[in-house]
Design a protein around this motif. Structure first.
Motif, short mmCIF file in Angstrom:
data_model
loop_
_atom_site.label_atom_id
_atom_site.label_comp_id
_atom_site.label_asym_id
_atom_site.label_seq_id
_atom_site.Cartn_x
_atom_site.Cartn_y
_atom_site.Cartn_z
N TYR A 1 1.27 12.69 -5.95
CA TYR A 1 1.88 12.98 -4.67
C TYR A 1 2.23 11.69 -3.93
N ALA A 2 1.31 10.73 -3.93
CA ALA A 2 1.56 9.47 -3.25
C ALA A 2 2.75 8.74 -3.86
N GLN A 3 2.95 8.89 -5.15
CA GLN A 3 4.06 8.22 -5.81
C GLN A 3 5.41 8.70 -5.31
N GLN A 4 5.47 9.92 -4.79
CA GLN A 4 6.73 10.47 -4.28
C GLN A 4 7.19 9.74 -3.01
N PHE A 5 6.30 8.94 -2.43
CA PHE A 5 6.62 8.21 -1.19
C PHE A 5 6.51 6.70 -1.39
N GLU B 1 14.50 25.26 -12.22
CA GLU B 1 13.08 25.55 -12.16
C GLU B 1 12.35 24.89 -13.32
N TRP B 2 12.94 24.91 -14.51
CA TRP B 2 12.32 24.27 -15.67
C TRP B 2 12.19 22.77 -15.44
N VAL B 3 13.24 22.15 -14.93
CA VAL B 3 13.21 20.71 -14.68
C VAL B 3 12.16 20.38 -13.63
N ARG B 4 12.07 21.19 -12.58
CA ARG B 4 11.08 20.96 -11.52
C ARG B 4 9.66 21.04 -12.09
N GLN B 5 9.42 22.02 -12.94
CA GLN B 5 8.10 22.18 -13.54
C GLN B 5 7.72 20.99 -14.41
N HIS B 6 8.73 20.28 -14.90
CA HIS B 6 8.48 19.11 -15.75
C HIS B 6 8.71 17.81 -14.97
N ASP B 7 8.34 17.86 -13.71
CA ASP B 7 8.33 16.67 -12.84
C ASP B 7 9.71 16.08 -12.64
N GLY B 8 10.71 16.96 -12.50
CA GLY B 8 12.06 16.48 -12.28
C GLY B 8 12.63 16.85 -10.93
N THR C 1 0.83 -1.20 0.00
CA THR C 1 0.00 0.00 0.00
C THR C 1 0.87 1.25 0.00
N THR C 2 0.54 2.18 -0.90
CA THR C 2 1.28 3.43 -0.94
C THR C 2 0.93 4.27 0.28
N ARG C 3 1.93 4.82 0.91
CA ARG C 3 1.71 5.60 2.12
C ARG C 3 1.80 7.09 1.83
N ARG D 1 -1.41 18.25 -10.07
CA ARG D 1 -0.87 16.95 -10.46
C ARG D 1 -1.62 15.80 -9.81
N GLY D 2 -2.36 16.09 -8.76
CA GLY D 2 -3.24 15.10 -8.17
C GLY D 2 -2.61 14.28 -7.05
#
Length: 280
Positions: A53-57, A212-219, A2-4, A48-49
């Motif tokens: 967010y859950a995927q980051q953990f 900043e560009w990389v962060r905006q593109h999910d990096g 289970t994703t936490r 992004r939903g």
């Protein structure tokens, strides 16, 4: 598995030791922090939903008592408190590390200057970037979190304590999180890196814009790895020694005059002594 979702978030403010805290807590055997610091989900990337967010953990396991993130942007965000409550519920533990507001604003000014984003003077930069001052409106920002999460869910730490005794600062944090204390290594005991300036400003500006560009593109993970690289830091920046710019007394009093009421409210809400500690 289970994703936490997080049960702990350090919400800010900026320039108050958040990078150090993220790095240290990431080494705790009972804690899992997002590999990328500064996800900005609840402030900038909420669209992004929750699944993103859950995927980051996704790396968190059942043995991780604490799952969390560190993002100093959340405290000053108008929407972050409500979004956190909607996504995580009311049981998440929140932490702030308050720094003397004028000192914090000046540190932010030096950071902007390093990346070519500041006006010629501190006051001109505040006029152009009001957030420089507004990030010190601690009571205004904390009120939204208090209303939704309650006093018992918010841990107020003080940046001065981190500077003076990093081990005691961490012990107070882990005690509040109800996890085992963690002995800091000699390098971790050096809580604050020296202030720095760009070795070659155009390169530092380009690096900041690229990040900043990389962060905006999910990096965010990529940005985090690069920022933590000692080699990158040595190439881009040099430590400031005796030539470090100093805040004028006029600017100091201006910031304190603007924010005095904010500090008094925080003292009464959380029972901490700030003005005396900061010699206001």
């Amino acid at each position: 598995m289970t994703t936490r979702l997080p049960n702990f978030i350090h919400i800010g403010p900026g320039k108050s030791g958040s990078t150090w805290l993220h790095e240290v807590l990431s080494t705790h055997p009972r804690a899992y922090l997002s590999p990328a610091k500064d996800l900005y989900f609840f402030s900038r990337y909420y669209d992004r939903g929750a699944a993103w967010y859950a995927q980051q953990f996704s790396g968190a396991t059942d043995r991780d008592q604490i799952v969390g993130e560190v993002c100093p942007d959340y405290l000053s965000s108008h929407d972050a408190a409500k979004r956190m409550h909607e996504t995580l519920g009311s049981d998440v533990q929140l932490m702030v590390t308050l720094r003397e507001p004028a000192e914090r604003a000046w540190s932010s000014f030096l950071y902007l200057s390093k990346h070519g984003l500041a006006a010629p003077t501190f006051r001109e930069t505040i006029e152009r970037e009001p957030l420089l001052l507004d990030e010190g409106r601690y009571a205004t920002q904390l009120r939204a979190f208090l209303d939704l999460f309650g006093r018992e869910r918010i841990h107020v730490a003080v940046f001065d304590d981190l500077q003076r005794d990093p081990q005691a600062f961490l012990d107070a944090t882990t005690d509040w999180l109800d996890i085992d204390r963690l002995e800091l290594s000699p390098s971790q005991l050096e809580a604050q890196l020296p202030a720095s300036a760009a070795r070659f400003r155009p390169l530092a500006i380009a690096a900041a814009r690229s990040a900043e560009w990389v962060r905006q593109h999910d990096g965010a993970k990529v940005v985090g790895h690069v920022k933590r690289s000692p080699l990158v830091q040595r190439v881009l920046y040099r430590p400031l020694g005796d030539d470090r710019p100093v805040m004028t007394d006029e600017d100091l009093q201006f910031v304190r005059g603007e924010l005095a009421g904010e500090i008094g409210d925080v003292e009464s809400w959380f029972g901490v002594s700030l003005r005396e500690r900061w010699n206001w």
